[in-house]
Design a protein around this motif. Structure first.
Motif, PDB file in Angstrom:
ATOM      1  N   ASP A  19     -55.756  13.222  33.429  1.00  0.00           N
ATOM      2  CA  ASP A  19     -54.851  14.016  32.617  1.00  0.00           C
ATOM      3  C   ASP A  19     -53.400  13.868  33.067  1.00  0.00           C
ATOM      4  O   ASP A  19     -53.072  14.051  34.248  1.00  0.00           O
ATOM      5  N   TYR A  20     -52.503  13.552  32.123  1.00  0.00           N
ATOM      6  CA  TYR A  20     -51.095  13.356  32.457  1.00  0.00           C
ATOM      7  C   TYR A  20     -50.470  14.632  33.026  1.00  0.00           C
ATOM      8  O   TYR A  20     -49.605  14.563  33.911  1.00  0.00           O
ATOM      9  N   LEU A  21     -50.841  15.788  32.531  1.00  0.00           N
ATOM     10  CA  LEU A  21     -50.297  17.039  33.058  1.00  0.00           C
ATOM     11  C   LEU A  21     -50.726  17.250  34.511  1.00  0.00           C
ATOM     12  O   LEU A  21     -49.954  17.742  35.333  1.00  0.00           O
ATOM     13  N   PRO A  26     -50.472  18.160  40.523  1.00  0.00           N
ATOM     14  CA  PRO A  26     -51.896  18.426  40.758  1.00  0.00           C
ATOM     15  C   PRO A  26     -52.159  19.639  41.636  1.00  0.00           C
ATOM     16  O   PRO A  26     -53.295  20.115  41.721  1.00  0.00           O
ATOM     17  N   TYR A  27     -51.127  20.155  42.305  1.00  0.00           N
ATOM     18  CA  TYR A  27     -51.370  21.114  43.391  1.00  0.00           C
ATOM     19  C   TYR A  27     -51.861  22.494  42.935  1.00  0.00           C
ATOM     20  O   TYR A  27     -52.667  23.114  43.642  1.00  0.00           O
ATOM     21  N   PRO A  28     -51.448  23.017  41.779  1.00  0.00           N
ATOM     22  CA  PRO A  28     -52.086  24.250  41.302  1.00  0.00           C
ATOM     23  C   PRO A  28     -53.582  24.076  41.049  1.00  0.00           C
ATOM     24  O   PRO A  28     -54.376  24.979  41.348  1.00  0.00           O
ATOM     25  N   THR A  29     -53.972  22.922  40.521  1.00  0.00           N
ATOM     26  CA  THR A  29     -55.397  22.650  40.318  1.00  0.00           C
ATOM     27  C   THR A  29     -56.131  22.582  41.652  1.00  0.00           C
ATOM     28  O   THR A  29     -57.218  23.153  41.811  1.00  0.00           O
ATOM     29  N   HIS A 175     -50.953   1.479  36.386  1.00  0.00           N
ATOM     30  CA  HIS A 175     -50.615   2.375  35.280  1.00  0.00           C
ATOM     31  C   HIS A 175     -51.810   2.621  34.350  1.00  0.00           C
ATOM     32  O   HIS A 175     -52.559   1.705  34.027  1.00  0.00           O
ATOM     33  N   ARG A 176     -51.949   3.884  33.938  1.00  0.00           N
ATOM     34  CA  ARG A 176     -52.998   4.272  32.990  1.00  0.00           C
ATOM     35  C   ARG A 176     -52.365   4.993  31.803  1.00  0.00           C
ATOM     36  O   ARG A 176     -51.636   5.964  31.976  1.00  0.00           O
ATOM     37  N   GLU A 177     -52.664   4.526  30.587  1.00  0.00           N
ATOM     38  CA  GLU A 177     -52.190   5.199  29.387  1.00  0.00           C
ATOM     39  C   GLU A 177     -52.938   6.508  29.214  1.00  0.00           C
ATOM     40  O   GLU A 177     -54.113   6.626  29.584  1.00  0.00           O
ATOM     41  N   GLU A 178     -52.263   7.474  28.633  1.00  0.00           N
ATOM     42  CA  GLU A 178     -52.872   8.783  28.434  1.00  0.00           C
ATOM     43  C   GLU A 178     -54.096   8.669  27.536  1.00  0.00           C
ATOM     44  O   GLU A 178     -54.063   8.019  26.484  1.00  0.00           O
ATOM     45  N   GLY A 179     -55.187   9.287  27.966  1.00  0.00           N
ATOM     46  CA  GLY A 179     -56.422   9.272  27.199  1.00  0.00           C
ATOM     47  C   GLY A 179     -57.305   8.065  27.439  1.00  0.00           C
ATOM     48  O   GLY A 179     -58.441   8.009  26.958  1.00  0.00           O
ATOM     49  N   VAL A 180     -56.815   7.082  28.199  1.00  0.00           N
ATOM     50  CA  VAL A 180     -57.602   5.885  28.507  1.00  0.00           C
ATOM     51  C   VAL A 180     -58.319   6.114  29.831  1.00  0.00           C
ATOM     52  O   VAL A 180     -57.678   6.316  30.864  1.00  0.00           O
ATOM     53  N   LEU A 181     -59.657   6.069  29.810  1.00  0.00           N
ATOM     54  CA  LEU A 181     -60.443   6.410  30.987  1.00  0.00           C
ATOM     55  C   LEU A 181     -61.033   5.179  31.667  1.00  0.00           C
ATOM     56  O   LEU A 181     -62.083   5.243  32.294  1.00  0.00           O
ATOM     57  N   GLU A 390     -39.429   9.620  36.137  1.00  0.00           N
ATOM     58  CA  GLU A 390     -40.670   9.209  35.465  1.00  0.00           C
ATOM     59  C   GLU A 390     -41.773   9.020  36.504  1.00  0.00           C
ATOM     60  O   GLU A 390     -41.599   8.287  37.475  1.00  0.00           O
ATOM     61  N   ARG A 391     -42.889   9.681  36.279  1.00  0.00           N
ATOM     62  CA  ARG A 391     -44.001   9.585  37.215  1.00  0.00           C
ATOM     63  C   ARG A 391     -44.935   8.425  36.874  1.00  0.00           C
ATOM     64  O   ARG A 391     -45.094   8.057  35.712  1.00  0.00           O
ATOM     65  N   VAL A 392     -45.547   7.879  37.914  1.00  0.00           N
ATOM     66  CA  VAL A 392     -46.636   6.924  37.732  1.00  0.00           C
ATOM     67  C   VAL A 392     -47.852   7.700  37.246  1.00  0.00           C
ATOM     68  O   VAL A 392     -48.108   8.816  37.702  1.00  0.00           O
ATOM     69  N   HIS A 393     -48.591   7.138  36.306  1.00  0.00           N
ATOM     70  CA  HIS A 393     -49.815   7.779  35.853  1.00  0.00           C
ATOM     71  C   HIS A 393     -50.994   6.922  36.310  1.00  0.00           C
ATOM     72  O   HIS A 393     -51.275   5.860  35.774  1.00  0.00           O
ATOM     73  N   SER A 394     -51.640   7.413  37.360  1.00  0.00           N
ATOM     74  CA  SER A 394     -52.731   6.704  38.022  1.00  0.00           C
ATOM     75  C   SER A 394     -53.703   7.730  38.570  1.00  0.00           C
ATOM     76  O   SER A 394     -53.304   8.844  38.933  1.00  0.00           O
TER      77      SER A 394
END
Length: 410
Positions: A19-21, A26-29, A175-181, A390-394
Motif C-alpha cells: 500500500d502506497y499510504l 509505516p510507523y503508526p501501523t 519500484h512498485r506501481e500502486e496496486g501491482v502485487l 518523492e518516496r520510493v515505493h517498495s
C-alpha cells in the motif's frame, strides 16, 4: 478459533505491505501491530508478520527453521526455489549459504573496504562540491544516488561511463506501481539488463584481470572438505554483482537521504553534528534505528514455529518487521523520538543478526559517515521541500526517490 482470531486481526489492523499510504509512513501501523497483533496473520495475502523486537530478534537468529532459500521478498516472481539467481547467497541456507559467503568474503575483506576510505572521501567531495555550488538541488539525484553507485562500481571495476545506466536499472528493480502485487515488467527487463552487463564485465575480467573485486572473486577458492578446493561459478559471481547493485547501492542511498530528512525534521538533533562533525557516526546509527532502509525481510518456515502463542505452520511465510522492531518501546526509551547519541549498539536490528548478518554493514556505515561528515562540516543549515519530496515505493526498502533541498554553506 485460531482462524477466527486471524481473520479478526486482518480487519482490525489492516496491513498491506504494498500500500502506497503505508510506504509514506509505516510507523503508526507498526505501533498498532505491536500493541494489538504482535504476531499477525493476513490470510488474504497469505503471510504472517512479527512486529516485536524480541520476536524479530529470535526469528533472525533461527536460520534452521526460518529459511532464506525462497528469498526475502514477498513478490511472487521473486519468491521461490530459484530466488538465489537474483539474490545470490541472501536467498540460501547453510551449507550453500556458508560456501558462497566464504568465497565472496575473499573479495570483501575489512581491509579492502577500509582501503576505499580515501576514494570514498574523494568521491564525496566531488559530488558535494557541485551541490555546494548549486545551493538548490535534489539530494538524491545529485548526491545520495551517485556516491554509493560510484563506490560499488569502484569495487567491481565498472567504468564511470556506465554507472548512470546501472543506477537506472537498479531503480527499476525496486519500484512498485500502486496496486501491482508482483515484480513489474520493467523490473524484469532491468534484471535481464544487469545480468547481461555483468556477464560481459566478467568475461572481460577473465581475459584482462585487474585488482578489482571481480578479478579477486574469479580466483577465490576455499577447501571443499574432500581434499580439493571449490570456486565460484560464473552464475554465482554474476548473482553477487547484481545483489551488490541493490544491497550495496540502493540501501545506502536511502540511508543518506533518511539521515538528511530526519535531521531537518528534528533541528535540535541536527544541531549536534553540525556543531561537532565528530559525532556524525551517532547520526548514522540513530537513522539506522529510527527509519532504516530495509524495513522487512521474508522467511519461509521449514518446520512449525511458535511465536506469541500462535503456531505458524511449516510452509508458511513470515515477514520480520525490522522497522517495527527498531521502534519497540519495550527496548528503546522514547522510541518514537529521533535522538542522536542514544546507544543502540546491542539492540539494533537494521543489518540483521546471526549467519545472515549483512556482509556490507561496515561499508554502508563507512560511506554514510564519510558522506555526512563532509556535509556537516560544510553547512550552517538546510531546508527540504517536503511537499515535493518523492518516496520510493517498495515492499522491502524505504527511502526517497527525490528530496529537493536548499542549503546555507558554512
Amino acid at each position: 478459533m485460531e482462524c477466527a482470531v486471524n481473520v479478526d486481526m486482518e480487519t482490525r489492523v489492516p496491513f498491506d505491505p504494498y500500500d502506497y499510504l503505508f510506504h509514506e509512513d509505516p510507523y503508526p501501523t507498526y505501533a498498532r501491530l505491536r500493541a494489538e497483533a504482535p504476531v499477525y496473520h493476513n490470510s488474504t495475502q497469505d503471510f504472517w508478520a512479527l512486529a516485536k523486537h524480541a520476536d524479530v530478534r529470535a526469528a533472525l537468529r533461527d536460520s534452521v527453521r526460518l529459511s532464506n532459500s525462497w528469498g526475502v521478498s514477498m513478490d511472487p516472481t521473486s519468491y521461490g526455489p530459484d530466488a538465489h539467481k537474483s539474490m545470490s547467497f541472501l536467498a540460501m541456507d547453510d551449507p550453500k549459504h556458508a560456501r558462497i559467503r566464504k568465497l565472496v568474503s575473499k573479495g570483501f575483506t575489512p581491509r579492502r573496504v577500509m582501503d576505499l576510505s580515501d576514494r570514498i572521501t574523494a568521491l564525496t567531495r566531488q559530488h558535494w562540491q557541485r551541490c555546494l555550488e548549486m545551493k538548490e538541488f535534489d539530494f538524491i539525484r545529485d548526491f545520495a544516488g551517485l556516491l554509493p553507485m560510484d563506490v560499488v562500481s569502484e569495487l567491481l571495476g565498472v567504468p564511470e561511463v556506465d554507472r548512470t545506466h546501472l543506477r537506472e536499472q537498479s531503480d527499476l528493480l525496486l519500484h512498485r506501481e500502486e496496486g501491482v502485487l508482483d515484480v513489474p515488467e520493467a523490473a524484469i527487463y532491468a534484471y535481464v539488463e544487469l545480468v547481461r552487463y555483468y556477464q560481459e564485465l566478467l568475461a572481460d575480467r577473465r581475459k584482462n584481470p585487474g585488482d578489482d573485486m571481480v578479478s579477486v572473486l574469479i580466483d577465490a577458492e576455499i577447501p571443499d572438505g574432500a581434499g580439493g578446493v571449490t570456486r565460484l561459478s560464473d552464475e554465482e559471481i554474476i548473482g553477487f554483482m547484481v545483489l551488490m547493485v541493490v544491497a550495496g547501492n540502493e540501501t545506502t542511498t536511502k540511508l543518506l537521504g533518511n539521515a538528511m530528512y530526519w535531521g531537518w525534521r528534528f533541528p535540535d538533533e541536527l544541531a549536534k553534528p553540525l556543531a561537532d562533525p565528530g559525532i556524525v557516526p551517532a547520526w548514522t546509527e540513530e537513522t539506522l534505528r529510527f527509519d532504516n532502509s530495509t524495513q522487512m525481510l521474508l522467511r519461509r518456515l521449514v518446520a512449525d514455529v511458535e511465536f506469541g502463542g500462535f503456531t505458524i505452520p511449516e510452509g508458511d511465510r513470515v515477514l520480520l518487521l525490522v522497522g517495527s522492531a527498531n521502534r519497540d518501546e519495550d527496548v528503546f526509551d522514547d522510541a518514537a523520538e529521533y535522538r542522536i547519541g542514544r546507544d543502540s549498539s546491542q539492540t539494533l536490528m537494521s543489518f540483521g543478526l546471526g549467519v545472515h548478518f549483512c556482509l556490507g554493514a561496515h561499508l554502508a556505515r563507512l560511506e554514510a559517515n564519510i558522506g555526512l561528515t563532509e556535509i556537516a562540516k560544510s553547512l550552517k543549515s538546510y531546508e527540504i521541500d517536503a511537499a515535493a519530496a518523492e518516496r520510493v515505493h517498495s515492499v522491502n526498502v524505504r527511502g526517497f526517490a527525490g528530496l529537493p533541498m536548499s542549503i546555507r554553506p558554512a
